[in-house]
Design an enzyme around this catalytic site. Sequence first.
Site, PDB file in Angstrom:
ATOM      1  N   GLU A 134      -9.590  -5.864   9.844  1.00  0.00           N
ATOM      2  CA  GLU A 134     -10.366  -6.834   9.081  1.00  0.00           C
ATOM      3  C   GLU A 134     -10.145  -8.254   9.613  1.00  0.00           C
ATOM      4  O   GLU A 134      -9.043  -8.583  10.040  1.00  0.00           O
ATOM      5  CB  GLU A 134      -9.939  -6.795   7.607  1.00  0.00           C
ATOM      6  CG  GLU A 134     -10.250  -5.477   6.917  1.00  0.00           C
ATOM      7  CD  GLU A 134      -9.562  -5.362   5.554  1.00  0.00           C
ATOM      8  OE1 GLU A 134      -8.330  -5.549   5.509  1.00  0.00           O
ATOM      9  OE2 GLU A 134     -10.250  -5.100   4.564  1.00  0.00           O
ATOM     10  N   ASP A 144     -10.035   1.535  -3.979  1.00  0.00           N
ATOM     11  CA  ASP A 144      -9.020   1.538  -2.915  1.00  0.00           C
ATOM     12  C   ASP A 144      -8.181   2.821  -3.005  1.00  0.00           C
ATOM     13  O   ASP A 144      -8.723   3.906  -2.832  1.00  0.00           O
ATOM     14  CB  ASP A 144      -8.196   0.241  -3.028  1.00  0.00           C
ATOM     15  CG  ASP A 144      -7.489  -0.108  -1.742  1.00  0.00           C
ATOM     16  OD1 ASP A 144      -7.024   0.798  -1.067  1.00  0.00           O
ATOM     17  OD2 ASP A 144      -7.388  -1.312  -1.413  1.00  0.00           O
ATOM     18  N   ARG A 182      -7.414   0.584  13.290  1.00  0.00           N
ATOM     19  CA  ARG A 182      -6.081   1.002  12.840  1.00  0.00           C
ATOM     20  C   ARG A 182      -6.274   2.043  11.750  1.00  0.00           C
ATOM     21  O   ARG A 182      -7.343   2.136  11.147  1.00  0.00           O
ATOM     22  CB  ARG A 182      -5.269  -0.177  12.306  1.00  0.00           C
ATOM     23  CG  ARG A 182      -5.843  -0.830  11.039  1.00  0.00           C
ATOM     24  CD  ARG A 182      -4.771  -1.628  10.312  1.00  0.00           C
ATOM     25  NE  ARG A 182      -5.269  -2.451   9.219  1.00  0.00           N
ATOM     26  CZ  ARG A 182      -5.447  -2.049   7.962  1.00  0.00           C
ATOM     27  NH1 ARG A 182      -5.247  -0.768   7.632  1.00  0.00           N
ATOM     28  NH2 ARG A 182      -5.862  -2.881   7.033  1.00  0.00           N
ATOM     29  N   GLU A 229       0.849  -1.214   0.000  1.00  0.00           N
ATOM     30  CA  GLU A 229       0.000   0.000   0.000  1.00  0.00           C
ATOM     31  C   GLU A 229       0.873   1.248   0.000  1.00  0.00           C
ATOM     32  O   GLU A 229       2.082   1.176   0.153  1.00  0.00           O
ATOM     33  CB  GLU A 229      -0.873   0.028   1.266  1.00  0.00           C
ATOM     34  CG  GLU A 229      -2.331  -0.355   1.029  1.00  0.00           C
ATOM     35  CD  GLU A 229      -3.122   0.744   0.318  1.00  0.00           C
ATOM     36  OE1 GLU A 229      -2.592   1.846   0.140  1.00  0.00           O
ATOM     37  OE2 GLU A 229      -4.275   0.494  -0.048  1.00  0.00           O
ATOM     38  N   ASN A 277      -5.711   3.543   8.013  1.00  0.00           N
ATOM     39  CA  ASN A 277      -5.554   2.985   6.671  1.00  0.00           C
ATOM     40  C   ASN A 277      -4.885   4.060   5.812  1.00  0.00           C
ATOM     41  O   ASN A 277      -4.006   4.766   6.280  1.00  0.00           O
ATOM     42  CB  ASN A 277      -6.899   2.484   6.132  1.00  0.00           C
ATOM     43  CG  ASN A 277      -6.702   1.468   5.027  1.00  0.00           C
ATOM     44  OD1 ASN A 277      -5.745   0.697   5.046  1.00  0.00           O
ATOM     45  ND2 ASN A 277      -7.557   1.471   4.036  1.00  0.00           N
TER      46      ASN A 277
HETATM   47  O1  LIG Z   1      -5.365  -1.685   1.236  1.00  0.00           O
HETATM   48  C1  LIG Z   1      -6.208  -1.188   2.002  1.00  0.00           C
HETATM   49  O2  LIG Z   1      -6.558  -0.038   1.916  1.00  0.00           O
HETATM   50  C2  LIG Z   1      -6.834  -2.054   3.069  1.00  0.00           C
HETATM   51  O3  LIG Z   1      -6.108  -1.933   4.228  1.00  0.00           O
HETATM   52  C3  LIG Z   1      -6.963  -3.452   2.586  1.00  0.00           C
HETATM   53  O4  LIG Z   1      -7.218  -4.339   3.590  1.00  0.00           O
HETATM   54  C4  LIG Z   1      -7.934  -3.563   1.402  1.00  0.00           C
HETATM   55  O5  LIG Z   1      -7.991  -2.398   0.692  1.00  0.00           O
HETATM   56  C5  LIG Z   1      -9.323  -3.997   1.733  1.00  0.00           C
HETATM   57  O6  LIG Z   1      -9.339  -5.284   2.202  1.00  0.00           O
HETATM   58  C6  LIG Z   1     -10.267  -3.936   0.565  1.00  0.00           C
HETATM   59  O7  LIG Z   1     -11.199  -3.012   0.741  1.00  0.00           O
HETATM   60 ZN   LIG Z   2      -6.028   1.275   0.530  1.00  0.00          ZN
END
Ligand SMILES: O=C(O)[C@H](O)[C@@H](O)[C@H](O)[C@H](O)CO
Ligand SMILES: [Zn+2]
Length: 299
Positions: free
Chosen positions: A121, A204, A101, A18, A103
Amino acid sequence: MSYIKIECVLRENCRCGESPVWEEASNSLLFVDIPAKKVCRWDSLSKRVQQVTVEAPVSSVALRQGGGYVATIGTKFCALNWEDRSAVALATVDKDKKNNRFNDGKVDPAGRYFAGTMAEETAPAVLERHQGSLYSLFPDHHVEKYFDQVDISNGLDWSLDHKIFYYIDSLSYSVDAFDYDLQTGKISNRRSVYKLEKEEQIPDGMCIDTEGKLWVACYNGGRVIRLDPETGKRLQTVKLPVVKTTSCCFGGKDYSEMYVTCARDGTDPEGLLQQPEAGGIFKITGLGVKGIPPYPYAG
Ligand SMILES: O=C(O)[C@H](O)[C@@H](O)[C@H](O)[C@H](O)CO
Ligand SMILES: [Zn+2]
């Protein structure tokens, strides 16, 4: 005429790659592997990767004006010192939500570090809903909260004139826009600018190009899509050889290359045979558009 080329430049086997961020000064791509608690820096010249392991899931990393980085680790905004590999907390959010947490996060044009939270998750996109909020860390280290009730706080970026803030709450399957006041960091007037189609799956990470168009990585959709936020139309689809595409940024020479992260977690053994590069870093060239440099955190 340009030809689009997609290559896996780094077979990193990220569980959930990410937050790709281009660091021009070092010709490097920064990214994180969230559940592996790693911040990575891939040198595009030497092709070497350095990593720093932190104490909790790390969901985003950003440049810092005075050097070094900032990162969102667990529910903390942190300063990250690459030399001594230390992370120091600057602020903590969601203290009453032990299962949350951070993101996705990104710095605004005035140097504020925006990032949202989510419940952890149990499987990809399976989580207790409405637990997240959107925050920003100001240069003086105080935190402002914008709204709550977020499912999976995800992609974010600002329009080229800094008057619009774009935002994705993944489970809304929508790319939203707000009016943005750069002076105060305030947002208002939320509206949807694009609703994802079924095969595009889950929106995303996101970034903007120099034409003001948005690029959205589609988790489970194996693609990045280019959107016109003014007309609400999709302009382009670029498919990748991996399904769990998580985020994208521009980088490389003049920000003419796109880098895409993806996840390996949640892929079954058969899927892994079909997608041996799942969790790697992909480079797309020949798009014919460029991006803009990332803004550094000003605190
Ligand atoms: O990458 C991210 O932003 C999240 O932390 C991931 O866990 C996935 O995107 C998610 O599972 C799909 O929505
Ligand atoms: Zn993401």
